[in-house]
Design an enzyme around this catalytic site. Sequence first.
Site, short mmCIF file in Angstrom:
data_model
loop_
_atom_site.label_atom_id
_atom_site.label_comp_id
_atom_site.label_asym_id
_atom_site.label_seq_id
_atom_site.Cartn_x
_atom_site.Cartn_y
_atom_site.Cartn_z
N ASN A 18 27.64 64.63 66.07
CA ASN A 18 28.13 63.76 66.94
C ASN A 18 28.91 62.76 66.09
OD1 ASN A 18 26.40 61.60 66.04
ND2 ASN A 18 24.89 63.04 66.60
N LYS A 46 8.31 57.45 73.85
CA LYS A 46 8.16 57.44 72.50
C LYS A 46 7.43 56.25 71.99
CE LYS A 46 12.72 59.85 72.37
NZ LYS A 46 13.55 60.43 71.65
N ASP A 69 19.74 66.86 68.79
CA ASP A 69 18.67 67.49 69.60
C ASP A 69 18.32 68.83 69.51
OD1 ASP A 69 17.84 65.01 70.66
OD2 ASP A 69 19.43 65.08 72.09
N LYS A 73 12.72 56.28 77.39
CA LYS A 73 12.53 56.86 76.33
C LYS A 73 11.52 56.01 75.56
CE LYS A 73 16.99 58.81 75.95
NZ LYS A 73 18.41 58.70 75.41
#
Length: 399
Positions: free
Chosen positions: A209, A340, A278, A336
Site C-alpha cells: 500500500n 481490537k 490484510d 475498530k
Amino acid sequence: MLCGKNVVLGVCGGIAAYKSVEIVSRLKKLDAQVSVIMTQSAQKFVTPLTFRSISHSPVVTDMFDEPVNYDIKHVSLAKKADIIVIAPATANIIGKLANGIADDMLTTTVMATQAKVLIAPAMNVNMYENHIFKENVEKLKKHGFLFMEPDTGMLACGDNAKGRLPEPEMIVNQIVDILTTKADFKSLNVLITAGPTKEAIDPVRYISNHSSGKMGYAIAKAAERRGGSVNLITGPVNINKPENVNVFDVTTAEEMYQKVNELYEKADIIIMAAAVADYKCSSISDKKIKKAQEGLTLKLEKNPDIALSIGKKKGDRVLIGFSAETDNLIDNAKSKLEKKNMDLIIANDVTIDGAGFNSDTNIVTIIEKSGNMINLPIMAKDRVADEILNMALKVIERK
Ligand code: PMT
C-alpha cells in the site's frame, strides 16, 4: 517561542554556510538570542558582517579577538548557551571534536560547554560515507552529541547524493524541539509500528500500500525527544531512521506480528501506525509468473491482525491504533477501537488532501474509548505525533 534561550551557532566552511544565515534569521523571529561563531574557512564563504547584521550581536571569528565584555569568550559562550548548533558541520570539525582537539573558538567553546550540541553535517557523499568519518560520528553520539541526517539532492560537487545540509526550517524545528521539550516520557517504553508491509506474489512482485512510514516515524521521534525508550518496528520505507530509537526492519505482516509479540510485554504504550496488508498470497510462486495467460487469479488468505492479538492480552498497557478510511470515518474507526480493545484510535480520512498516506501533514480525529472525540486541524505529522502522545499520557493518568 524561544524567548530567553541562548543559541550558539557554529558555522564551518562549506558551500551550505549561506543557509546558516536563514537559520539565524528564523531563530531571531522566534525571539532567541543568537551568538555566531565562524571558523576561518566559513569566513571565505559568508562574511561575519552578514551574520552580525542578522543576529544583532557580535560575531566571534578569532580566539584572540578583544573580548566584548572582558570575559573569556569561549567559556562565557559555552556557559550561556542553552544549545550549541553546528551547521554546516564539516568532516574536519567532527574529526576534531571526536578527538578532543580544541584549536579554535568553535572547538574550544564546544569542549567547554555542558549544553546540548546539535551537529548538522554537510559534505560530499564519499566523505559522508568515509569509515573514519563515520567512526567519529559514532564516538560523538556515544558522548551524547545529537546529529541531524543530511538531505539527499544535488551537491556542490555535482553528485546527486546524500550530503546536503537539511533545510534551515528543519534545523530550526529541531532546535525548538530540543529547547522546548519536557521529558514527560522519561520512564516510559513505547512500541510503535510504522510503514507498509509487503506480501510477495513471486520473486519480483508484491502486494502493498502507499504508506511512507512518515506518521509512525514522527511518533517515534517525538516519543524519543520526550525522553521515552522507543522500539520502532517498520515495514520497508525510504526515510531516514530516527536517532536514538531501536529500529526493527520487517517486510511482511507475519514478521511484524512476530516482532510486536516479542517486544510488547515491556511496552507501556503501543502505537500501531503501520498499514498492515490484510491479505497475503496463499502460495508464493518461486518463479516469475509469466504474462502469457489471459487473466490471473491470486488466491489470498488473511494475515494475522496484530492489533487485535495485542488487544486481547494488553493488560495495563495503553493500546493506540490508527484507522485509515475512505468512507464512514468515525463509525468505522469506532468499531475498530472496540473490536481490537484499543484505548484510543486515530481516524484519518485518506481521501482528503493533506491527510493520510505519504503527506507531511495529517488531519485526524482522536477517538477515546468513552466515545469522546477530538478533531484536530491539518497539522504537520510531527505535531500530530505530539498530540497523540499527550493523549496517551492522559490515558495513563486515568488508569
Ligand atoms: O505512513 P504514512 O504515509 O505517513 O501514512 C500514515 C497512515 C495513513 C498509514 C496512518 O496514518 C494510518 O492510518 N495507519 C493505519 C492504516 C491502517 O492499516 O488502518 P486499518 O484501518 O486497516 O487498521 C486499523 C488498525 O489495526 C491499525 O492500527 C493497524 O496498524 C492495525 N492492523 C491492521 C491490520 C492488521 N492485519 N494488523 C494490524 O495491526
